[in-house]
Design a protein around this motif. Structure first.
Motif, PDB file in Angstrom:
ATOM      1  N   ILE A 171       0.710  -1.296   0.061  1.00 60.03           N
ATOM      2  CA  ILE A 171      -0.086  -0.134  -0.005  1.00 60.03           C
ATOM      3  C   ILE A 171       0.782   1.094  -0.197  1.00 60.03           C
ATOM      4  O   ILE A 171       0.672   2.282  -0.811  1.00 60.03           O
ATOM      5  N   LEU A 172       1.997   1.287   0.666  1.00 60.91           N
ATOM      6  CA  LEU A 172       2.988   2.509   0.874  1.00 60.91           C
ATOM      7  C   LEU A 172       3.438   2.605  -0.511  1.00 60.91           C
ATOM      8  O   LEU A 172       3.277   3.967  -1.045  1.00 60.91           O
ATOM      9  N   LEU A 173       3.960   1.868  -1.077  1.00 60.50           N
ATOM     10  CA  LEU A 173       4.697   1.733  -2.458  1.00 60.50           C
ATOM     11  C   LEU A 173       3.626   2.062  -3.530  1.00 60.50           C
ATOM     12  O   LEU A 173       4.042   2.805  -4.418  1.00 60.50           O
ATOM     13  N   CYS A 174       2.432   1.613  -3.603  1.00 59.57           N
ATOM     14  CA  CYS A 174       1.604   1.771  -4.531  1.00 59.57           C
ATOM     15  C   CYS A 174       1.025   3.395  -4.330  1.00 59.57           C
ATOM     16  O   CYS A 174       0.822   4.158  -5.220  1.00 59.57           O
ATOM     17  N   GLY A 193       1.345  14.632  -1.927  1.00 59.89           N
ATOM     18  CA  GLY A 193       0.437  13.421  -2.138  1.00 59.89           C
ATOM     19  C   GLY A 193       0.694  12.058  -2.000  1.00 59.89           C
ATOM     20  O   GLY A 193      -0.193  11.420  -1.542  1.00 59.89           O
ATOM     21  N   TYR A 194       2.061  11.919  -1.953  1.00 56.06           N
ATOM     22  CA  TYR A 194       2.512  10.509  -1.712  1.00 56.06           C
ATOM     23  C   TYR A 194       2.140   9.935  -0.272  1.00 56.06           C
ATOM     24  O   TYR A 194       1.420   9.125   0.035  1.00 56.06           O
ATOM     25  N   ALA A 195       2.424  10.925   0.779  1.00 59.14           N
ATOM     26  CA  ALA A 195       2.183  10.477   2.120  1.00 59.14           C
ATOM     27  C   ALA A 195       0.899  10.633   2.223  1.00 59.14           C
ATOM     28  O   ALA A 195       0.468   9.897   3.198  1.00 59.14           O
ATOM     29  N   ARG A 196      -0.027  11.564   1.946  1.00 57.83           N
ATOM     30  CA  ARG A 196      -1.436  11.589   2.151  1.00 57.83           C
ATOM     31  C   ARG A 196      -2.132  10.368   1.694  1.00 57.83           C
ATOM     32  O   ARG A 196      -2.925   9.566   2.298  1.00 57.83           O
ATOM     33  N   THR A 197      -1.649   9.806   0.455  1.00 56.15           N
ATOM     34  CA  THR A 197      -2.402   8.590  -0.153  1.00 56.15           C
ATOM     35  C   THR A 197      -1.862   7.303   0.563  1.00 56.15           C
ATOM     36  O   THR A 197      -2.956   6.606   0.801  1.00 56.15           O
ATOM     37  N   ALA A 198      -0.668   7.140   0.821  1.00 56.46           N
ATOM     38  CA  ALA A 198      -0.174   5.912   1.290  1.00 56.46           C
ATOM     39  C   ALA A 198      -0.833   5.842   2.954  1.00 56.46           C
ATOM     40  O   ALA A 198      -1.127   4.953   3.246  1.00 56.46           O
ATOM     41  N   ALA A 199      -0.868   7.061   3.469  1.00 58.90           N
ATOM     42  CA  ALA A 199      -1.307   7.143   5.033  1.00 58.90           C
ATOM     43  C   ALA A 199      -2.770   6.661   4.884  1.00 58.90           C
ATOM     44  O   ALA A 199      -3.204   5.937   5.821  1.00 58.90           O
ATOM     45  N   ALA A 200      -3.347   7.350   4.069  1.00 57.53           N
ATOM     46  CA  ALA A 200      -4.874   6.772   3.995  1.00 57.53           C
ATOM     47  C   ALA A 200      -5.228   5.435   3.729  1.00 57.53           C
ATOM     48  O   ALA A 200      -5.912   4.654   4.183  1.00 57.53           O
ATOM     49  N   GLY A 201      -4.507   4.766   2.902  1.00 58.98           N
ATOM     50  CA  GLY A 201      -4.414   3.222   2.471  1.00 58.98           C
ATOM     51  C   GLY A 201      -4.027   2.416   3.613  1.00 58.98           C
ATOM     52  O   GLY A 201      -4.489   1.376   4.090  1.00 58.98           O
ATOM     53  N   LEU A 202      -3.111   2.790   4.431  1.00 56.41           N
ATOM     54  CA  LEU A 202      -2.737   2.217   5.691  1.00 56.41           C
ATOM     55  C   LEU A 202      -3.563   2.043   6.519  1.00 56.41           C
ATOM     56  O   LEU A 202      -3.884   1.245   7.365  1.00 56.41           O
ATOM     57  N   PHE A 203      -4.339   3.391   7.000  1.00 55.56           N
ATOM     58  CA  PHE A 203      -5.362   3.361   7.947  1.00 55.56           C
ATOM     59  C   PHE A 203      -6.454   2.702   7.734  1.00 55.56           C
ATOM     60  O   PHE A 203      -7.259   2.221   8.400  1.00 55.56           O
TER      61      PHE A 203
END
Length: 383
Positions: A139-142, A312-322
């Protein structure tokens, strides 16, 4: 004799990495994890002795010791990973992803089979489930790959992200592990949606998802039986969900009391997948609602923190992790309440399980690293 300190232990002018980490870490989310781990340790005291007797362990506290060790390992991983900045979080996730994929490939040949699935590697009596580690790394990589479309629109970022997801999904289905496949797909779609999902991909995912669901229902008898278990309980073996319902009913509003649960001795996986039912019997509906409230508050806090990030990267990946964290909790709760078919998915930080505990520690550790304050943002277009 009196003593007067000349300066505070951690002055505000201190710019060390430790002080920066301490100031920017979301301690509210850390407190939520501590509460969940504490609940898990308490419930291991309730369900552990029965599980030890059922599995033939000579020491009635066998699973309690294991839960304590697993909890310490998961919390250590969470805090250690939260030290990373966003650039190193991405690099670390890449290493975890590649290592987990290699282990999942190895599973096909040397994996340990249990309950009709080949999901575990065993080393000297210790089991490892690589899928628990591959989820947050993927998820973080994507999230990072899809965010690069903003900087390099002509790059094959979408195809690379979809390729990583497709490889992971294929290996999960070969085990087979449909529950984890659904969870990974939901988190991946969240990342895709937040990063800006092209309309044509909506059609592709909808059509592909429907076709895959029909194929799995047709080819895998255990998938068909578990869905039938919910839709038509009289035509399937519903022993587990019946015992869970019995435990919840017996607990009532305030529970039968600590240690007074009876159903846990007859409930398979009482210390893992159905720990919530054990808690409901002994502590009642009030305790269950309080636990669900902790998960809900952590999810809300996490998504709000992710939404405030400009990168954008951190926002997107963090939402996926949560999404991974909150949806796994929701699925396990749904299974215990007989709303969803059994999936073999644990309750985050509460159920017993080493791979699950470390995997959740990795998931929230990466999320905490991404949502830390402005001072941890890495310069440059790669975030």
């Amino acid at each position: 004799m009196s003593y007067t300190a000349n300066a505070p232990l951690l002055p505000r002018s201190d710019a060390s990495w430790f002080t920066e980490w301490r100031r920017t870490l979301d301690w509210g989310l850390v407190a939520g994890v501590v509460i969940l781990i504490s609940v898990g340790l308490l419930m291991s005291l309730a369900a552990g002795p029965s599980a030890a007797a059922r599995t033939g362990q000579s020491d009635p506290y066998f699973y309690i010791y294991r839960q304590t060790a697993f909890s310490a390992a998961g919390f250590t991983v969470l805090m250690a990973v939260s030290l990373l900045d966003r650039k190193w979080a991405r690099r670390f996730a890449a290493l975890v992803f590649l290592g987990s994929i290699a282990l999942m490939i190895a599973l096909l040949g040397i994996g340990h089979e249990a309950k009709g699935a080949q999901r575990w590697l065993r080393f000297a009596g210790v089991s490892l489930q690589p899928s628990e580690m591959v989820k947050p790394a993927l998820i973080l990589l994507c999230g990072w790959l899809l965010a690069q479309r903003e900087h390099y629109p002509k790059g094959p970022w979408t195809l690379m992200a979809f390729g990583a997801y497709a490889a992971t999904l294929t290996l999960l289905l070969l085990q087979p592990d449909v529950g984890q496949s659904v969870l990974v797909t939901a988190a991946f779609l969240t990342v895709f949606f937040i990063s800006g999902l092209p309309k044509r991909w909506v059609v592709i995912f909808a059509g592909g998802g429907a076709a895959l669901a029909f194929l799995l229902y047709s080819l895998l008898p255990y998938v068909r039986s578990r869905i039938t278990m919910i839709l038509n309980p009289t035509s399937a073996d519903t022993f587990q969900i019946d015992r869970a319902a019995e435990a919840i009913s017996r607990g009532g509003l305030l529970g039968a009391g600590p240690g007074e649960g009876l159903i846990k001795a007859r409930l398979p996986d009482a210390h893992t997948d159905f720990i919530l039912a054990v808690m409901a019997e002994e502590y009642g509906l009030v305790a269950i609602l309080a636990l669900i409230g902790v998960y809900a508050l952590m999810a809300i806090r996490g998504f709000r923190a992710a939404g405030r990030i400009e990168d954008g990267y951190a926002r997107t990946a963090a939402a996926g992790l949560f999404t991974l964290f909150s949806l796994q909790a929701a699925i396990n709760i749904g299974v215990n309440l007989a709303i969803l078919p059994p999936t073999g998915m644990t309750l985050p930080f509460v159920s017993s399980g080493g791979s699950s505990m470390v995997g959740m520690g990795l998931t929230l550790g990466l999320a905490l690293a991404l949502v830390r304050g402005e001072g941890t943002r890495s310069p440059g277009r790669y975030g």
